[in-house]
Design a protein around this motif. Structure first.
Motif, PDB file in Angstrom:
ATOM      1  N   ILE A 170      65.920  15.605  43.900  1.00 39.21           N
ATOM      2  CA  ILE A 170      66.565  16.807  43.362  1.00 39.21           C
ATOM      3  C   ILE A 170      67.836  17.118  44.131  1.00 39.21           C
ATOM      4  CG2 ILE A 170      66.313  19.307  43.150  1.00 39.21           C
ATOM      5  CD1 ILE A 170      63.412  18.879  42.435  1.00 39.21           C
ATOM      6  N   THR A 171      67.740  17.089  45.465  1.00 40.87           N
ATOM      7  CA  THR A 171      68.905  17.448  46.290  1.00 40.87           C
ATOM      8  C   THR A 171      70.043  16.450  46.101  1.00 40.87           C
ATOM      9  OG1 THR A 171      67.415  18.435  47.924  1.00 40.87           O
ATOM     10  CG2 THR A 171      69.669  17.951  48.625  1.00 40.87           C
ATOM     11  N   ILE A 172      69.741  15.161  46.220  1.00 38.11           N
ATOM     12  CA  ILE A 172      70.786  14.141  46.119  1.00 38.11           C
ATOM     13  C   ILE A 172      71.327  14.057  44.697  1.00 38.11           C
ATOM     14  CG2 ILE A 172      71.273  11.682  46.350  1.00 38.11           C
ATOM     15  CD1 ILE A 172      69.222  11.599  48.602  1.00 38.11           C
ATOM     16  N   GLY A 173      70.438  14.120  43.706  1.00 42.24           N
ATOM     17  CA  GLY A 173      70.884  14.042  42.319  1.00 42.24           C
ATOM     18  C   GLY A 173      71.736  15.223  41.913  1.00 42.24           C
ATOM     19  N   SER A 228      57.896   6.954  49.302  1.00 46.47           N
ATOM     20  CA  SER A 228      58.896   7.966  48.937  1.00 46.47           C
ATOM     21  C   SER A 228      60.294   7.376  48.965  1.00 46.47           C
ATOM     22  CB  SER A 228      58.806   9.149  49.908  1.00 46.47           C
ATOM     23  OG  SER A 228      57.524   9.725  49.888  1.00 46.47           O
ATOM     24  N   PHE A 229      60.552   6.496  49.930  1.00 48.05           N
ATOM     25  CA  PHE A 229      61.862   5.857  50.034  1.00 48.05           C
ATOM     26  C   PHE A 229      62.159   4.998  48.809  1.00 48.05           C
ATOM     27  CE2 PHE A 229      64.299   2.069  51.372  1.00 48.05           C
ATOM     28  CZ  PHE A 229      65.493   2.684  51.733  1.00 48.05           C
ATOM     29  N   ILE A 230      61.099   4.410  48.229  1.00 45.51           N
ATOM     30  CA  ILE A 230      61.287   3.553  47.070  1.00 45.51           C
ATOM     31  C   ILE A 230      61.480   4.354  45.788  1.00 45.51           C
ATOM     32  CG2 ILE A 230      60.110   1.840  45.615  1.00 45.51           C
ATOM     33  CD1 ILE A 230      58.852   0.720  48.142  1.00 45.51           C
ATOM     34  N   SER A 231      60.790   5.487  45.664  1.00 44.90           N
ATOM     35  CA  SER A 231      60.679   6.159  44.362  1.00 44.90           C
ATOM     36  C   SER A 231      61.715   7.243  44.107  1.00 44.90           C
ATOM     37  CB  SER A 231      59.275   6.765  44.228  1.00 44.90           C
ATOM     38  OG  SER A 231      59.044   7.712  45.247  1.00 44.90           O
ATOM     39  N   TRP A 232      62.528   7.619  45.078  1.00 45.98           N
ATOM     40  CA  TRP A 232      63.432   8.753  44.857  1.00 45.98           C
ATOM     41  C   TRP A 232      64.627   8.379  43.980  1.00 45.98           C
ATOM     42  CZ3 TRP A 232      68.591   8.750  45.959  1.00 45.98           C
ATOM     43  CH2 TRP A 232      69.063   7.768  46.812  1.00 45.98           C
ATOM     44  N   ALA A 233      65.017   7.109  43.956  1.00 49.97           N
ATOM     45  CA  ALA A 233      66.276   6.718  43.334  1.00 49.97           C
ATOM     46  C   ALA A 233      66.276   6.966  41.821  1.00 49.97           C
ATOM     47  CB  ALA A 233      66.567   5.241  43.628  1.00 49.97           C
ATOM     48  N   GLY A 234      65.225   6.554  41.141  1.00 48.90           N
ATOM     49  CA  GLY A 234      65.190   6.741  39.690  1.00 48.90           C
ATOM     50  C   GLY A 234      65.207   8.209  39.303  1.00 48.90           C
ATOM     51  N   ILE A 238      68.255  10.629  37.072  1.00 48.33           N
ATOM     52  CA  ILE A 238      68.016  11.534  35.948  1.00 48.33           C
ATOM     53  C   ILE A 238      68.521  12.939  36.274  1.00 48.33           C
ATOM     54  CG2 ILE A 238      66.215  12.559  34.500  1.00 48.33           C
ATOM     55  CD1 ILE A 238      64.591  10.023  34.938  1.00 48.33           C
ATOM     56  N   ILE A 239      68.239  13.409  37.479  1.00 43.58           N
ATOM     57  CA  ILE A 239      68.710  14.738  37.890  1.00 43.58           C
ATOM     58  C   ILE A 239      70.233  14.775  37.913  1.00 43.58           C
ATOM     59  CG2 ILE A 239      68.756  16.384  39.794  1.00 43.58           C
ATOM     60  CD1 ILE A 239      66.155  16.362  38.260  1.00 43.58           C
ATOM     61  N   TYR A 277      61.937  20.217  34.381  1.00 44.29           N
ATOM     62  CA  TYR A 277      61.742  18.766  34.258  1.00 44.29           C
ATOM     63  C   TYR A 277      61.155  18.198  35.543  1.00 44.29           C
ATOM     64  CZ  TYR A 277      62.871  13.837  34.546  1.00 44.29           C
ATOM     65  OH  TYR A 277      62.794  12.484  34.751  1.00 44.29           O
ATOM     66  N   ALA A 278      61.576  18.716  36.695  1.00 40.77           N
ATOM     67  CA  ALA A 278      61.094  18.186  37.972  1.00 40.77           C
ATOM     68  C   ALA A 278      59.588  18.373  38.114  1.00 40.77           C
ATOM     69  CB  ALA A 278      61.823  18.870  39.129  1.00 40.77           C
ATOM     70  N   ILE A 279      59.063  19.506  37.674  1.00 38.18           N
ATOM     71  CA  ILE A 279      57.626  19.754  37.778  1.00 38.18           C
ATOM     72  C   ILE A 279      56.856  18.737  36.940  1.00 38.18           C
ATOM     73  CG2 ILE A 279      55.796  21.397  37.235  1.00 38.18           C
ATOM     74  CD1 ILE A 279      57.774  23.633  37.899  1.00 38.18           C
ATOM     75  N   VAL A 280      57.322  18.532  35.717  1.00 45.26           N
ATOM     76  CA  VAL A 280      56.648  17.580  34.837  1.00 45.26           C
ATOM     77  C   VAL A 280      56.740  16.165  35.405  1.00 45.26           C
ATOM     78  CG1 VAL A 280      56.628  16.577  32.536  1.00 45.26           C
ATOM     79  CG2 VAL A 280      57.054  19.023  32.819  1.00 45.26           C
TER      80      VAL A 280
END
Length: 360
Positions: A170-173, A228-234, A238-239, A277-280
């Motif tokens: 969320i922050t980076i996006g 977490s390092f792997i999954s934040w990029a996708g 979107i964000i 969207y982030a919650i979902v």
């Protein structure tokens, strides 16, 4: 006047609480039976994780070498005249063939099961004569107790991993989508590099470098950090797209015209606009963390013995012969299946409720 004001404040507080309660009750009524069942399953699993010493019948590391691979034991109810001894009882098991590890119930004896005794929901008088509700593993450890303690790892890894990865995403996006330019270009190219890597094999490579002598807690947080390092990029991509569309809206332009800083606009306008969207997405991503940890522990790269997680409890099931002889060792897989499907059904329900096009 002060009394009237206090009464009015109490009435307002009661009205707010009533609206909140009615809102929860309304959402429960609107939910399908599948969603209700999913919510109950998740509540039960997290209750097991929070109060594992109470729900587990025995020490999950205690090895009863006289009862390895013992099948689940039957449960019987005492007659009302014997309720002083306990409400339930079972027949102790004895090994019939040490080579084949077959057991028979000794119907000549009764083993009383005590409720709410010695800080446990149910247990027997001694660990040497246990009640294996779900059977035992190859070392004679109570499978039910190990599943209960394993819920601490398997259920918490998803929440902590999502908290870390989605906070980063969320922050980076939002930062990338709002600022744009070179910052946006560099962040998106880095995220594309991460997304191009085969995630599971990359996870295996990173997990393989975890030192073998680390404690269980340290290993747990290392696995969470790697996933977490792997999954934040996708999620960040979107964000970023959503933030790019929000930054041209009138209320964002008005805040910019009034002199609001970039950080204030991002935290007060951009991020709240994408939080639904982030919650979902977070709910739907938790199963991936659970399955990732289970796969690592199953392959011996995650939580190690004697600590328990639902993944390493399935390690014995890798042998087809063990699976044919002792089918109850697949029971931890049922818990993984229920947890993953429950999060998926709950995420689908939240998506339908939070989507303006479908929300009623």
């Amino acid at each position: 006047m002060n009394v009237d004001g206090a009464m009015q404040a109490n009435l307002q507080g009661a009205a707010v609480a009533a609206r909140q309660t009615s809102g929860v009750a309304r959402e429960w009524r609107l939910a399908s039976r599948t969603v209700r069942f999913s919510a109950i399953c998740l509540a039960l699993f997290y209750l097991l994780a929070a109060a594992s010493p109470f729900f587990a019948s025995y020490d999950p590391t205690y090895q009863n070498r006289e009862m390895p691979d013992c099948p689940p034991m039957s449960l019987h109810m005492n007659a009302p005249s014997d309720w002083s001894r306990g409400l339930f009882y079972t027949h102790p098991m004895r090994m019939q063939d040490p080579i084949a590890r077959t057991f028979v119930a000794d119907t000549s004896r009764r083993l009383d099961i005590h409720l709410f005794t010695r800080g446990h929901l149910f247990t027997t008088d001694s660990e040497r004569e246990p009640y294996f509700m779900l059977g035992s593993d190859g070392l004679g450890r109570d499978l039910y107790s190990r599943i209960v303690y394993g819920s601490r790892v398997s259920m918490c890894v998803g929440l902590i991993g999502v908290l870390i990865s989605f906070s980063l995403g969320i922050t980076i996006g939002a930062l990338s989508g709002y600022i744009g330019g070179t910052v946006d270009f560099l962040i998106m190219r880095w995220s594309e590099i991460e997304m191009s890597l085969p995630s599971f094999y990359f996870l295996l490579a990173l997990a393989a470098v975890i030192p073998s002598g680390m404690s269980t807690v340290a290993t747990f947080f290392m696995i969470v950090a790697i996933m977490s390092f792997i999954s934040w990029a996708g999620f960040a991509r979107i964000i970023r797209g959503m933030a790019s569309s929000v930054r041209s809206r009138p209320y964002v332009e008005a805040a910019r015209a009034l002199g609001a800083s970039r950080w204030r606009i991002i935290t007060r306008h951009i991020i709240p606009s994408v939080i639904g969207y982030a919650i979902v997405a977070a709910t739907l991503s938790i199963p991936g963390f659970i399955l990732g940890e289970s796969a690592l522990s199953l392959l011996g790269l995650g939580i190690q013995e004697p600590a328990a997680s639902w993944g390493n409890l399935l390690a014995q099931a890798q042998d087809v012969q063990n699976l044919a002889r002792y089918p109850w060792i697949l029971i931890p897989g049922i818990f993984i299946f229920l947890a993953v499907m429950s999060f998926n059904f709950l995420g689908d329900h939240l998506r339908d409720r939070l989507d303006p096009a479908t929300a009623g």
